[in-house]
Design an enzyme around this catalytic site. Structure first.
Site, PDB file in Angstrom:
ATOM      1  N   ARG A  11       0.194   7.598  -2.925  1.00 43.77           N
ATOM      2  CA  ARG A  11       0.768   8.698  -2.137  1.00 43.77           C
ATOM      3  C   ARG A  11       2.227   8.957  -2.505  1.00 43.77           C
ATOM      4  NH1 ARG A  11      -1.347   6.196   3.217  1.00 43.77           N
ATOM      5  NH2 ARG A  11      -1.917   4.601   1.692  1.00 43.77           N
TER       6      ARG A  11
ATOM      7  N   ASP B 143       0.820  -1.216   0.000  1.00 43.75           N
ATOM      8  CA  ASP B 143       0.000   0.000   0.000  1.00 43.75           C
ATOM      9  C   ASP B 143       0.857   1.270   0.000  1.00 43.75           C
ATOM     10  OD1 ASP B 143      -2.262   1.552   0.075  1.00 43.75           O
ATOM     11  OD2 ASP B 143      -2.497   1.402   2.241  1.00 43.75           O
TER      12      ASP B 143
ATOM     13  N   LEU C 166      10.618 -20.995  -2.784  1.00 41.75           N
ATOM     14  CA  LEU C 166       9.739 -19.917  -2.277  1.00 41.75           C
ATOM     15  C   LEU C 166       8.415 -19.967  -3.031  1.00 41.75           C
ATOM     16  CD1 LEU C 166       9.311 -17.173  -0.659  1.00 41.75           C
ATOM     17  CD2 LEU C 166      10.159 -16.028  -2.706  1.00 41.75           C
TER      18      LEU C 166
ATOM     19  N   GLU D 265     -12.179  -5.096  -4.440  1.00 46.81           N
ATOM     20  CA  GLU D 265     -12.689  -3.715  -4.382  1.00 46.81           C
ATOM     21  C   GLU D 265     -11.924  -2.778  -5.318  1.00 46.81           C
ATOM     22  OE1 GLU D 265     -12.045  -5.548  -1.433  1.00 46.81           O
ATOM     23  OE2 GLU D 265     -14.178  -6.049  -1.432  1.00 46.81           O
TER      24      GLU D 265
ATOM     25  N   GLU E 147       1.186 -12.110  13.470  1.00 49.70           N
ATOM     26  CA  GLU E 147       1.734 -10.893  14.075  1.00 49.70           C
ATOM     27  C   GLU E 147       1.704  -9.775  13.033  1.00 49.70           C
ATOM     28  OE1 GLU E 147       2.747 -10.574  17.237  1.00 49.70           O
ATOM     29  OE2 GLU E 147       2.206 -12.669  17.617  1.00 49.70           O
TER      30      GLU E 147
ATOM     31  N   HIS F 240       2.860   2.853  -8.859  1.00 47.63           N
ATOM     32  CA  HIS F 240       2.650   1.408  -9.050  1.00 47.63           C
ATOM     33  C   HIS F 240       3.899   0.774  -9.678  1.00 47.63           C
ATOM     34  CE1 HIS F 240      -1.377   1.755  -7.671  1.00 47.63           C
ATOM     35  NE2 HIS F 240      -1.837   2.402  -8.722  1.00 47.63           N
TER      36      HIS F 240
ATOM     37  N   SER G 298      -8.124  -4.529   5.379  1.00 50.50           N
ATOM     38  CA  SER G 298      -8.580  -4.363   4.001  1.00 50.50           C
ATOM     39  C   SER G 298      -8.977  -5.665   3.303  1.00 50.50           C
ATOM     40  CB  SER G 298      -7.506  -3.639   3.159  1.00 50.50           C
ATOM     41  OG  SER G 298      -7.242  -2.383   3.695  1.00 50.50           O
TER      42      SER G 298
END
Ligand code: FPP
Length: 251
Positions: free
Chosen positions: A33, A29, A140, A76, A216, A46, A205
């Site tokens: 901004r 996120d 991974l 969303e 955690e 992005h 979210s």
């Protein structure tokens, strides 16, 4: 006064040999901004966010993290202007096209979570190709949440379980937490140990609602496009100082 030697409990013993979380989840996120502060279009944020993802995959490989689950596009996010949705999908295709060979070479298995069939065709094609090419890798697991929502995932699981009950394959009284977990997109994987949220927001979210019951949390003001290995290490150090009791008592 008799001195009683301090007997270290499990958690203290753990601190002597700190563990790397096996499963890390990240809500990527703050791209908008980041761009806004630089008077750049949101797309630039992005694009820089993809660099952070690249850096995180590399860091997780270095550190021996086994599963990285990133929130790339929520159920969303379709509410955003079409140009922004298009850019995000384009970045996803570009990322896969550019990175797939190296990710495969490094032993990364790519797994989308969410309803990817609703994504634009080129994205679906690239994702399917990536899944197929990397399916045998074990170093991974990179879960990319796309058109993903925790509530939608739970609804899907409920429907699948209901079908099994309806067809007589499953009795209601054997529906356990394990049965529900086995019908989620993360079936077979351990729950995240650590959830990282950059950009200073204190919200979940709609991400991994079931799976984060005992995860955690680590929240930082750093915006996702600025997030690098040093921030990941900070999060892991914080995680290692936590006393995880899973609702029990410290022994
Ligand atoms: C949230 O920042 C970020 C997203 C909705 C997209 C995350 C996507 C990427 C990091 C790049 C594309 C992903 C892949 C897998 C190639 P925001 O736009 O909500 O930021 P803001 O809250 O500052 O506006």
């Amino acid at each position: 006064m008799i001195q009683v030697p301090f007997v270290k409990g499990k958690s203290e013993r753990k601190k002597e040999k700190p563990e790397i979380p096996a499963h890390i989840a990240i809500i990527m996120d703050g791209n908008g901004r980041w761009a806004q502060r630089r008077k750049l279009p949101r797309a630039a944020g992005h694009r820089q966010g993809v660099e952070s993802l690249r850096a995180m995959v590399e860091a997780c490989l270095d550190l021996g993290v086994k599963i990285l689950t990133v929130y790339a596009f929520s159920t969303e996010n379709w509410k955003r202007p079409k140009e922004e949705v298009d850019i995000l999908m384009k970045l996803l295709v570009e990322y896969l096209e550019k990175e797939i060979a190296e990710l495969d070479r490094q032993g990364v298995r790519i797994t989308p979570i969410g309803d990817i069939n609703k994504l634009p065709a080129p994205a679906v094609r690239q994702l399917k190709k990536a899944v197929n090419q990397t399916k045998d890798n074990e170093r991974l697991i990179l879960n990319i949440a796309l058109n993903y929502g925790g509530r939608a995932e739970l609804v899907m699981a409920v429907k699948a379980i209901a079908e099994l009950v309806k067809s007589g394959e499953l009795a209601i009284d054997v529906i356990t937490e394990e049965v529900v977990a086995a019908h989620l997109a993360t079936a077979g994987l351990p729950d995240p140990d650590l959830l990282i949220r950059p950009s200073g927001e204190y919200r979940v979210s709609n991400f991994l609602l079931w799976q984060i019951a005992y995860t955690e949390f680590w929240i930082t003001d750093t915006l996702w496009p600025d997030f690098r290995k040093e921030h990941l290490l900070e999060a892991i150090r914080a995680y290692q100082s936590r006393d995880r009791r899973f609702g029990g008592l410290r022994l």
